[in-house]
Scaffold this motif. Structure first.
Motif, PDB file in Angstrom:
ATOM      1  N   GLY A 279     -27.677  71.454  -0.219  1.00 22.59           N
ATOM      2  CA  GLY A 279     -28.907  70.982  -0.908  1.00 22.59           C
ATOM      3  C   GLY A 279     -28.833  71.193  -2.391  1.00 22.59           C
ATOM      4  N   LEU A 280     -27.650  71.255  -3.013  1.00 28.17           N
ATOM      5  CA  LEU A 280     -27.719  71.500  -4.473  1.00 28.17           C
ATOM      6  C   LEU A 280     -28.450  70.677  -5.362  1.00 28.17           C
ATOM      7  CD1 LEU A 280     -24.318  73.332  -5.464  1.00 28.17           C
ATOM      8  CD2 LEU A 280     -26.494  74.339  -4.886  1.00 28.17           C
ATOM      9  N   ILE A 281     -28.345  69.277  -4.957  1.00 30.92           N
ATOM     10  CA  ILE A 281     -28.573  68.104  -5.875  1.00 30.92           C
ATOM     11  C   ILE A 281     -29.358  67.261  -4.850  1.00 30.92           C
ATOM     12  CG2 ILE A 281     -27.523  66.197  -6.743  1.00 30.92           C
ATOM     13  CD1 ILE A 281     -27.294  68.283  -8.644  1.00 30.92           C
ATOM     14  N   PRO A 282     -30.361  66.615  -5.421  1.00 28.20           N
ATOM     15  CA  PRO A 282     -31.269  65.865  -4.575  1.00 28.20           C
ATOM     16  C   PRO A 282     -30.486  64.521  -4.359  1.00 28.20           C
ATOM     17  CG  PRO A 282     -32.539  66.315  -6.636  1.00 28.20           C
ATOM     18  CD  PRO A 282     -31.171  67.089  -6.608  1.00 28.20           C
ATOM     19  N   PRO A 283     -30.718  63.750  -3.367  1.00 29.35           N
ATOM     20  CA  PRO A 283     -29.735  62.657  -2.878  1.00 29.35           C
ATOM     21  C   PRO A 283     -29.662  61.383  -4.145  1.00 29.35           C
ATOM     22  CG  PRO A 283     -31.463  63.062  -1.188  1.00 29.35           C
ATOM     23  CD  PRO A 283     -31.742  63.988  -2.187  1.00 29.35           C
ATOM     24  N   ARG A 284     -30.757  61.208  -4.848  1.00 22.86           N
ATOM     25  CA  ARG A 284     -30.654  60.119  -5.758  1.00 22.86           C
ATOM     26  C   ARG A 284     -29.759  60.516  -6.819  1.00 22.86           C
ATOM     27  NH1 ARG A 284     -35.993  58.384  -8.878  1.00 22.86           N
ATOM     28  NH2 ARG A 284     -36.691  57.859  -6.602  1.00 22.86           N
ATOM     29  N   GLN A 285     -29.602  61.962  -7.116  1.00 24.54           N
ATOM     30  CA  GLN A 285     -28.786  62.235  -8.209  1.00 24.54           C
ATOM     31  C   GLN A 285     -27.405  62.309  -7.686  1.00 24.54           C
ATOM     32  OE1 GLN A 285     -29.814  66.160 -10.001  1.00 24.54           O
ATOM     33  NE2 GLN A 285     -29.023  65.509 -12.037  1.00 24.54           N
ATOM     34  N   LEU A 286     -27.084  62.613  -6.445  1.00 26.22           N
ATOM     35  CA  LEU A 286     -25.798  62.498  -5.884  1.00 26.22           C
ATOM     36  C   LEU A 286     -25.029  61.140  -5.983  1.00 26.22           C
ATOM     37  CD1 LEU A 286     -23.521  63.536  -4.160  1.00 26.22           C
ATOM     38  CD2 LEU A 286     -24.944  63.250  -2.073  1.00 26.22           C
ATOM     39  N   ALA A 287     -26.110  60.308  -5.659  1.00 21.66           N
ATOM     40  CA  ALA A 287     -25.658  58.656  -5.770  1.00 21.66           C
ATOM     41  C   ALA A 287     -25.305  58.385  -7.233  1.00 21.66           C
ATOM     42  CB  ALA A 287     -26.794  57.899  -5.247  1.00 21.66           C
ATOM     43  N   GLU A 288     -25.892  59.113  -8.225  1.00 21.39           N
ATOM     44  CA  GLU A 288     -25.529  58.705  -9.679  1.00 21.39           C
ATOM     45  C   GLU A 288     -24.176  59.342 -10.038  1.00 21.39           C
ATOM     46  OE1 GLU A 288     -27.078  56.917 -12.065  1.00 21.39           O
ATOM     47  OE2 GLU A 288     -28.589  56.348 -10.464  1.00 21.39           O
ATOM     48  N   MET A 289     -23.980  60.343  -9.361  1.00 25.09           N
ATOM     49  CA  MET A 289     -22.608  61.328  -9.475  1.00 25.09           C
ATOM     50  C   MET A 289     -21.418  60.514  -8.766  1.00 25.09           C
ATOM     51  SD  MET A 289     -23.877  64.987  -8.553  1.00 25.09           S
ATOM     52  CE  MET A 289     -22.476  66.025  -8.668  1.00 25.09           C
ATOM     53  N   GLN A 290     -21.865  59.865  -7.410  1.00 24.24           N
ATOM     54  CA  GLN A 290     -20.796  59.157  -6.775  1.00 24.24           C
ATOM     55  C   GLN A 290     -20.342  57.817  -7.580  1.00 24.24           C
ATOM     56  OE1 GLN A 290     -23.335  58.805  -3.670  1.00 24.24           O
ATOM     57  NE2 GLN A 290     -21.994  59.938  -2.146  1.00 24.24           N
ATOM     58  N   ARG A 291     -21.559  57.225  -8.155  1.00 18.82           N
ATOM     59  CA  ARG A 291     -21.247  56.083  -8.835  1.00 18.82           C
ATOM     60  C   ARG A 291     -20.101  56.299 -10.312  1.00 18.82           C
ATOM     61  NH1 ARG A 291     -26.412  53.377  -9.475  1.00 18.82           N
ATOM     62  NH2 ARG A 291     -26.047  53.152 -11.727  1.00 18.82           N
TER      63      ARG A 291
ATOM     64  N   GLN B  73     -25.210  63.959 -15.470  1.00 25.17           N
ATOM     65  CA  GLN B  73     -25.922  64.919 -15.540  1.00 25.17           C
ATOM     66  C   GLN B  73     -25.608  65.697 -14.381  1.00 25.17           C
ATOM     67  OE1 GLN B  73     -28.378  65.783 -18.187  1.00 25.17           O
ATOM     68  NE2 GLN B  73     -27.974  67.492 -17.243  1.00 25.17           N
ATOM     69  N   GLY B  74     -25.434  65.283 -13.118  1.00 26.18           N
ATOM     70  CA  GLY B  74     -25.559  65.967 -11.839  1.00 26.18           C
ATOM     71  C   GLY B  74     -24.391  66.933 -11.907  1.00 26.18           C
ATOM     72  N   PHE B  75     -22.939  66.627 -12.497  1.00 22.58           N
ATOM     73  CA  PHE B  75     -21.877  67.616 -12.534  1.00 22.58           C
ATOM     74  C   PHE B  75     -22.378  68.744 -13.235  1.00 22.58           C
ATOM     75  CE2 PHE B  75     -20.110  63.603 -11.665  1.00 22.58           C
ATOM     76  CZ  PHE B  75     -19.488  63.569 -10.536  1.00 22.58           C
ATOM     77  N   VAL B  76     -23.132  68.537 -14.372  1.00 26.68           N
ATOM     78  CA  VAL B  76     -23.703  69.751 -15.238  1.00 26.68           C
ATOM     79  C   VAL B  76     -24.674  70.547 -14.292  1.00 26.68           C
ATOM     80  CG1 VAL B  76     -24.758  70.549 -17.450  1.00 26.68           C
ATOM     81  CG2 VAL B  76     -22.964  68.604 -17.366  1.00 26.68           C
ATOM     82  N   ASP B  77     -25.493  69.890 -13.743  1.00 32.38           N
ATOM     83  CA  ASP B  77     -26.377  70.556 -12.904  1.00 32.38           C
ATOM     84  C   ASP B  77     -26.048  71.374 -11.693  1.00 32.38           C
ATOM     85  OD1 ASP B  77     -27.945  69.248 -14.865  1.00 32.38           O
ATOM     86  OD2 ASP B  77     -29.304  67.940 -13.205  1.00 32.38           O
ATOM     87  N   ILE B  78     -24.962  70.946 -10.956  1.00 30.50           N
ATOM     88  CA  ILE B  78     -24.415  71.725  -9.867  1.00 30.50           C
ATOM     89  C   ILE B  78     -23.677  72.875 -10.641  1.00 30.50           C
ATOM     90  CG2 ILE B  78     -24.217  70.237  -8.198  1.00 30.50           C
ATOM     91  CD1 ILE B  78     -21.216  69.969  -8.554  1.00 30.50           C
ATOM     92  N   ALA B  79     -22.829  72.772 -11.789  1.00 30.28           N
ATOM     93  CA  ALA B  79     -22.195  74.005 -12.342  1.00 30.28           C
ATOM     94  C   ALA B  79     -23.137  74.965 -12.829  1.00 30.28           C
ATOM     95  CB  ALA B  79     -21.345  73.100 -13.538  1.00 30.28           C
ATOM     96  N   LEU B  80     -24.420  74.544 -13.187  1.00 38.79           N
ATOM     97  CA  LEU B  80     -25.132  75.728 -13.616  1.00 38.79           C
ATOM     98  C   LEU B  80     -26.382  75.747 -12.997  1.00 38.79           C
ATOM     99  CD1 LEU B  80     -25.384  74.463 -17.422  1.00 38.79           C
ATOM    100  CD2 LEU B  80     -23.901  76.244 -16.591  1.00 38.79           C
TER     101      LEU B  80
ATOM    102  N   LYS C 167     -16.071  70.220   7.207  1.00 35.49           N
ATOM    103  CA  LYS C 167     -16.483  68.966   7.402  1.00 35.49           C
ATOM    104  C   LYS C 167     -17.850  68.736   6.856  1.00 35.49           C
ATOM    105  CE  LYS C 167     -13.023  67.594  10.822  1.00 35.49           C
ATOM    106  NZ  LYS C 167     -12.835  67.608  12.321  1.00 35.49           N
ATOM    107  N   GLY C 168     -18.332  67.462   6.735  1.00 32.30           N
ATOM    108  CA  GLY C 168     -19.819  67.325   6.249  1.00 32.30           C
ATOM    109  C   GLY C 168     -19.807  66.245   5.340  1.00 32.30           C
ATOM    110  N   PRO C 169     -21.471  65.987   5.042  1.00 30.76           N
ATOM    111  CA  PRO C 169     -21.676  64.744   4.555  1.00 30.76           C
ATOM    112  C   PRO C 169     -21.385  64.909   2.806  1.00 30.76           C
ATOM    113  CG  PRO C 169     -23.668  65.911   5.000  1.00 30.76           C
ATOM    114  CD  PRO C 169     -22.528  66.703   5.797  1.00 30.76           C
ATOM    115  N   ALA C 170     -21.494  63.916   2.145  1.00 32.53           N
ATOM    116  CA  ALA C 170     -20.994  63.910   0.924  1.00 32.53           C
ATOM    117  C   ALA C 170     -22.716  64.743   0.270  1.00 32.53           C
ATOM    118  CB  ALA C 170     -21.635  62.490   0.146  1.00 32.53           C
ATOM    119  N   GLY C 171     -22.457  65.773  -0.397  1.00 34.21           N
ATOM    120  CA  GLY C 171     -23.536  66.577  -1.058  1.00 34.21           C
ATOM    121  C   GLY C 171     -23.052  68.154  -0.393  1.00 34.21           C
ATOM    122  N   THR C 172     -22.043  68.163   0.575  1.00 39.40           N
ATOM    123  CA  THR C 172     -21.721  69.333   1.055  1.00 39.40           C
ATOM    124  C   THR C 172     -21.082  70.298  -0.104  1.00 39.40           C
ATOM    125  OG1 THR C 172     -21.348  68.549   3.240  1.00 39.40           O
ATOM    126  CG2 THR C 172     -20.273  70.613   2.882  1.00 39.40           C
TER     127      THR C 172
END
Ligand SMILES: O=C(O)CCC(=O)C(=O)O
Length: 301
Positions: free
Chosen positions: A25-37, A72-79, A179-184
């Motif tokens: 749970g590093l990143i909320p689902p909506r932000q994950l969706a932006e990163m995926q896009r 933004q999400g890539f910076v947010d997980i990095a930090l 193994k795991g869902p996107a966001g693992t």
């Protein structure tokens, strides 16, 4: 003790003991969706002239470099505070984010990226194993071709590639598979033995952020390829950084800067061929549009 302190401590202890630890749970689902896009958009075509895209240097992976420029999400997980705290305990207070890239692994039965520890530092000049940790983050659901890590193999031997015959039954019994869902997400000490499992039955998108101390001398091959160049960043995503964040992102860090570096192409004849072809397209466009302009002027008289 706060929850944050407790979980950081347990993350650190598992990383230290096993070499690998899952983070949820590093990143909320909506932000994950932006990163995926944003990541998916880079996978649309090979990088070419003024068209951004993926890089390809091997058959089974499409590489997306400099992911901190994408969203933004890539910076947010990095930090992420949990990541920074755990890394602080494991790597000390001088680490930086040395590389931020991801890739799409393509479906294949081939074990193209077999068991290995990541070779990165100059093994000729160091008689100890410096610490390096990667944060892995999946952007797709992973049911096959998952990351695998042999627990407890970190900091045992200088990192290298391993033949499958070197991996004993005992080692195989200690394989952790992610193994795991996107966001693992998970952190791992890169000196431990790991790989992407084969077969890969569906494309897998993942990013790997690489942290180590920039004062450690790196291996010649990585100097030549300028692998650990200062991070490329996007000003839009750099609001509200702390002094520690700036250090981690390498603000002002010139230890590895090579201003005149130019990577030598391995396929220089193909590059020259495509350059000529591109010139032909540009000239054809140029003369084509002049001819069309001339015809229009004649008919508009
Ligand atoms: O793609 C994977 O799952 C393996 C990653 C890996 O081996 C590495 O980052 O060194």
């Amino acid at each position: 003790m706060s929850t944050m302190t407790t979980s950081v401590e347990s993350i650190y202890q598992e990383l230290d003991a096993q070499g690998v630890v899952r983070l949820d749970g590093l990143i909320p689902p909506r932000q994950l969706a932006e990163m995926q896009r944003a990541f998916e958009a880079r996978l649309g075509q090979l990088r070419w002239s003024n068209v951004d895209g993926f890089e390809k240097t091997e058959p089974y992976r499409h590489m997306v470099s400099d992911v901190l420029t994408l969203e933004q999400g890539f910076v947010d997980i990095a930090l992420h505070p949990l990541v920074k705290e755990a890394l602080h305990l494991y790597l000390g207070d001088a680490y930086i984010l040395a590389e931020a890239k991801g890739w799409r692994s393509l479906p294949t039965k081939k074990d193209f990226h077999g068991w290995h520890g990541d070779a990165w530092y100059c093994q000729k000049s160091l008689d100890y194993i410096p610490r390096e940790v990667k944060l892995a983050y999946y952007l797709t659901d992973v049911r096959s071709g998952a990351f695998q890590y042999i627990r407890g193999t970190h900091r045992q031997q200088p990192p290298r590639e391993f033949e499958s015959t070197e991996i004993s039954q005992d080692m195989l019994s200690r394989v952790a598979e992610f193994k795991g869902p996107a966001g693992t997400a998970f952190l791992f000490d890169t000196s431990g033995i790991h790989r992407q499992a084969a077969p890969i039955l569906e494309p897998r998108n993942a990013v790997f952020l690489n942290y180590h101390d920039p004062s450690v001398p790196i291996q010649d091959e990585s100097v030549r390829s300028y692998r650990y160049h200062p991070l490329l960043l996007n000003a839009a995503f750099l609001g509200g950084l702390s002094t520690e964040d700036e250090r981690i992102l390498g603000f002002g860090e010139k230890a590895r800067l090579q201003t005149c570096h130019c990577r030598k192409s391995r396929y220089d004849r193909s590059r020259r061929f495509y350059e000529r072809l591109h010139d032909l397209n540009l000239w054809a466009d140029h003369y084509g549009s002049r001819a069309v302009g001339k015809i229009k002027r004649i008919f508009n008289r």
